[in-house]
Design a protein around this motif. Sequence first.
Motif, PDB file in Angstrom:
ATOM      1  N   ALA A  38     -11.225 -39.193 -13.270  1.00 23.93           N
ATOM      2  CA  ALA A  38     -10.885 -40.619 -12.516  1.00 23.93           C
ATOM      3  C   ALA A  38     -12.031 -40.651 -11.293  1.00 23.93           C
ATOM      4  O   ALA A  38     -12.611 -41.660 -10.966  1.00 23.93           O
ATOM      5  N   CYS A  39     -11.960 -39.679 -10.533  1.00 21.76           N
ATOM      6  CA  CYS A  39     -12.811 -39.313  -9.302  1.00 21.76           C
ATOM      7  C   CYS A  39     -14.342 -39.812  -9.818  1.00 21.76           C
ATOM      8  O   CYS A  39     -15.137 -40.408  -8.986  1.00 21.76           O
ATOM      9  N   ARG A  40     -14.740 -38.970 -10.924  1.00 23.79           N
ATOM     10  CA  ARG A  40     -16.116 -39.110 -11.366  1.00 23.79           C
ATOM     11  C   ARG A  40     -16.417 -40.288 -11.885  1.00 23.79           C
ATOM     12  O   ARG A  40     -17.494 -40.992 -11.544  1.00 23.79           O
ATOM     13  N   GLU A  41     -15.656 -41.002 -12.556  1.00 22.02           N
ATOM     14  CA  GLU A  41     -15.726 -42.725 -12.940  1.00 22.02           C
ATOM     15  C   GLU A  41     -16.083 -43.369 -11.890  1.00 22.02           C
ATOM     16  O   GLU A  41     -17.026 -44.393 -11.829  1.00 22.02           O
ATOM     17  N   ALA A  42     -15.051 -43.311 -10.765  1.00 22.88           N
ATOM     18  CA  ALA A  42     -15.228 -44.124  -9.594  1.00 22.88           C
ATOM     19  C   ALA A  42     -16.625 -43.764  -8.905  1.00 22.88           C
ATOM     20  O   ALA A  42     -17.264 -44.686  -8.256  1.00 22.88           O
ATOM     21  N   ALA A  43     -16.861 -42.391  -8.763  1.00 27.11           N
ATOM     22  CA  ALA A  43     -18.092 -42.414  -8.190  1.00 27.11           C
ATOM     23  C   ALA A  43     -19.388 -42.624  -8.574  1.00 27.11           C
ATOM     24  O   ALA A  43     -20.456 -43.278  -8.253  1.00 27.11           O
ATOM     25  N   ILE A  44     -19.244 -42.661 -10.060  1.00 24.91           N
ATOM     26  CA  ILE A  44     -20.574 -43.203 -10.899  1.00 24.91           C
ATOM     27  C   ILE A  44     -20.604 -44.724 -10.699  1.00 24.91           C
ATOM     28  O   ILE A  44     -21.689 -45.238 -10.431  1.00 24.91           O
ATOM     29  N   THR A  45     -19.413 -45.356 -10.583  1.00 24.98           N
ATOM     30  CA  THR A  45     -19.683 -46.984 -10.297  1.00 24.98           C
ATOM     31  C   THR A  45     -20.084 -47.195  -8.775  1.00 24.98           C
ATOM     32  O   THR A  45     -20.687 -48.265  -8.918  1.00 24.98           O
ATOM     33  N   LEU A  46     -20.146 -46.106  -7.965  1.00 22.15           N
ATOM     34  CA  LEU A  46     -20.651 -46.148  -6.731  1.00 22.15           C
ATOM     35  C   LEU A  46     -22.091 -45.998  -6.484  1.00 22.15           C
ATOM     36  O   LEU A  46     -22.546 -45.971  -5.340  1.00 22.15           O
ATOM     37  N   GLY A  47     -22.555 -45.566  -7.456  1.00 25.61           N
ATOM     38  CA  GLY A  47     -23.982 -45.255  -7.825  1.00 25.61           C
ATOM     39  C   GLY A  47     -24.170 -43.893  -7.434  1.00 25.61           C
ATOM     40  O   GLY A  47     -25.675 -43.113  -7.079  1.00 25.61           O
ATOM     41  N   PHE A  48     -23.156 -42.775  -7.422  1.00 25.46           N
ATOM     42  CA  PHE A  48     -23.538 -41.345  -7.058  1.00 25.46           C
ATOM     43  C   PHE A  48     -23.929 -40.635  -8.242  1.00 25.46           C
ATOM     44  O   PHE A  48     -23.428 -40.737  -9.623  1.00 25.46           O
ATOM     45  N   HIS A  49     -24.706 -39.742  -8.512  1.00 26.16           N
ATOM     46  CA  HIS A  49     -25.030 -38.705  -9.572  1.00 26.16           C
ATOM     47  C   HIS A  49     -23.890 -37.797  -9.329  1.00 26.16           C
ATOM     48  O   HIS A  49     -23.823 -37.033  -8.237  1.00 26.16           O
ATOM     49  N   THR A  50     -23.116 -37.455 -10.230  1.00 27.95           N
ATOM     50  CA  THR A  50     -21.947 -36.965 -10.217  1.00 27.95           C
ATOM     51  C   THR A  50     -21.577 -35.720 -11.447  1.00 27.95           C
ATOM     52  O   THR A  50     -22.162 -35.839 -12.454  1.00 27.95           O
ATOM     53  N   THR A  51     -21.191 -34.692 -10.910  1.00 29.25           N
ATOM     54  CA  THR A  51     -20.825 -33.536 -11.809  1.00 29.25           C
ATOM     55  C   THR A  51     -19.424 -33.127 -11.060  1.00 29.25           C
ATOM     56  O   THR A  51     -18.987 -33.211 -10.022  1.00 29.25           O
ATOM     57  N   THR A  52     -18.717 -32.395 -12.167  1.00 27.08           N
ATOM     58  CA  THR A  52     -17.533 -31.665 -11.915  1.00 27.08           C
ATOM     59  C   THR A  52     -17.376 -30.344 -12.173  1.00 27.08           C
ATOM     60  O   THR A  52     -18.195 -29.717 -12.910  1.00 27.08           O
ATOM     61  N   SER A  53     -16.387 -29.680 -11.375  1.00 25.32           N
ATOM     62  CA  SER A  53     -16.000 -28.236 -11.723  1.00 25.32           C
ATOM     63  C   SER A  53     -14.608 -28.052 -11.732  1.00 25.32           C
ATOM     64  O   SER A  53     -13.968 -28.824 -10.844  1.00 25.32           O
ATOM     65  N   GLN A  54     -14.169 -27.234 -12.240  1.00 27.31           N
ATOM     66  CA  GLN A  54     -12.588 -27.136 -12.351  1.00 27.31           C
ATOM     67  C   GLN A  54     -12.428 -25.765 -11.773  1.00 27.31           C
ATOM     68  O   GLN A  54     -10.943 -25.309 -11.782  1.00 27.31           O
ATOM     69  N   SER A  55     -13.151 -24.883 -11.186  1.00 28.91           N
ATOM     70  CA  SER A  55     -12.863 -23.813 -10.470  1.00 28.91           C
ATOM     71  C   SER A  55     -13.874 -23.268  -9.248  1.00 28.91           C
ATOM     72  O   SER A  55     -14.897 -24.022  -9.377  1.00 28.91           O
ATOM     73  N   ALA A  56     -13.453 -22.598  -8.393  1.00 31.20           N
ATOM     74  CA  ALA A  56     -14.322 -22.290  -7.307  1.00 31.20           C
ATOM     75  C   ALA A  56     -15.785 -21.524  -7.743  1.00 31.20           C
ATOM     76  O   ALA A  56     -16.738 -21.825  -7.241  1.00 31.20           O
TER      77      ALA A  56
END
Length: 476
Positions: A38-56
Amino acid sequence: MTTTIAPTMLAPTDPCSSDSSTFLNLLIVDDDSLVREACREAAITLGFHTTTSQSAEQAFWFIESQTIDIVLLDLNLPESARLDILREIKRRRPDIEVIVASANATVDSAVQAMKNGASDYVTKAFGMRELKLLLENAEVRLKQKMERRRLSERIKSDQGFGNIIGRAPQMEKLYHIIAKAAQSSHPVLILGESGTGKEMVARAIHYSGPRRDKPFVPVDCGSLVPTLIESELFGYVKGAFTGAMQSKEGLLALAQGGTVFLDEVGELPVDLQAKLLRAIQEKEIRPVGSTKQVPINVRILAGTNRDLEKAVDQGLFRLDLYFRLNVLSLRIPPLRERREDIPLLAKTLLARVSRASGMKHELSDDAMKALLAHDWPGNVRELENCIEQCCAMNSGPVIGTADLPNSIRSASGRVPVEESEAKIAPLSDLEKQAILGAIAQLGGDKLRAAKLLGIGKTTLYRKLKEYGESVVALQR
């Protein structure tokens, strides 16, 4: 199913870019796949290059191997473990902006997160509008950090700010004020003695700001003929007066979208000050002879070597215009207050002259001591004139004390201050003596005297008017 953007899709970034957040890279760290997506899709619409991680561990890998500007950290872990991850991120990359999200936010947890390097703190289950505001704030902070870093690098490398040279504490403070003023659209009042570089500061403000690609138009208010100032500033239409064979745009209109620098604004006639005030307030002008208003979009910078508050008290300057121009103000220190910059300035000026003439020049130690001992009433302009004069008159590579102007040579033998306080004359008296002496020495040639003294002709004539009887005696 966990969705992440491959590291190869992360783009290089320049947080100080004038473009939008498209150039910033966001890393979302959360062990909840639904929240991540959800955060990734929102950030992409705001124009950010986005990547995600599930762990430290995965987040640390991204931070070490890729360009990451902002981290949105929301791990479903105890507060202490989450703070450990935050501390480790800031240890590895102190420049990264970290936004911490928590489902169980408390004042204490927010305080602890901020102490450990978080730039912002938000309660989980935030909306699109709140996420946008958080990311925009992080982007602003990144740009400010980058600008401060670039400014520090320029100062350390002797580049100063723009074409301004100096590393004295007063100058570093001035550079920071210029950098802040550049990002504003408000008028700026630039205060400084003649020769300190008011126009150079104005150019630095303009070319460091968002209007840099638009015109920069300097106007010397002191040199314009009073009867022509209005038509120069506001323009005129054909037939407005004798000789107006065709319409002409004023300087305020020519600078459309850019910046107008009103140098020596204190010399403007009072009646024209009212018209300038209206133009600034209403953002429109009326050319001489016209009945129509013309909209303008310009930023106003003004410079003066006069005490405008005193001029207001004397009825020579409008109080409302003073307040309108003095929204932001800065003072350029005279050269005598930053003597430690004289060697650097002299070196830079010598290099400039050497490039133009093809002959290398350098100052002897005694000549440099003489420069350091001089009070420089004409400031940097006087120093520049001194260096050019020495290079023109000297045939060898080394400039000695004998090659310096008389006024500067005599300063090198000055008695220490503590031994001669009673003999020190006010600076205004020394300035008067220098001006009148130069005119007398040059047989009354005022324009040449102004040039050799390193001051403008407008300043010279104003000073002569102030001296009154002394000038009459000189002319006899």
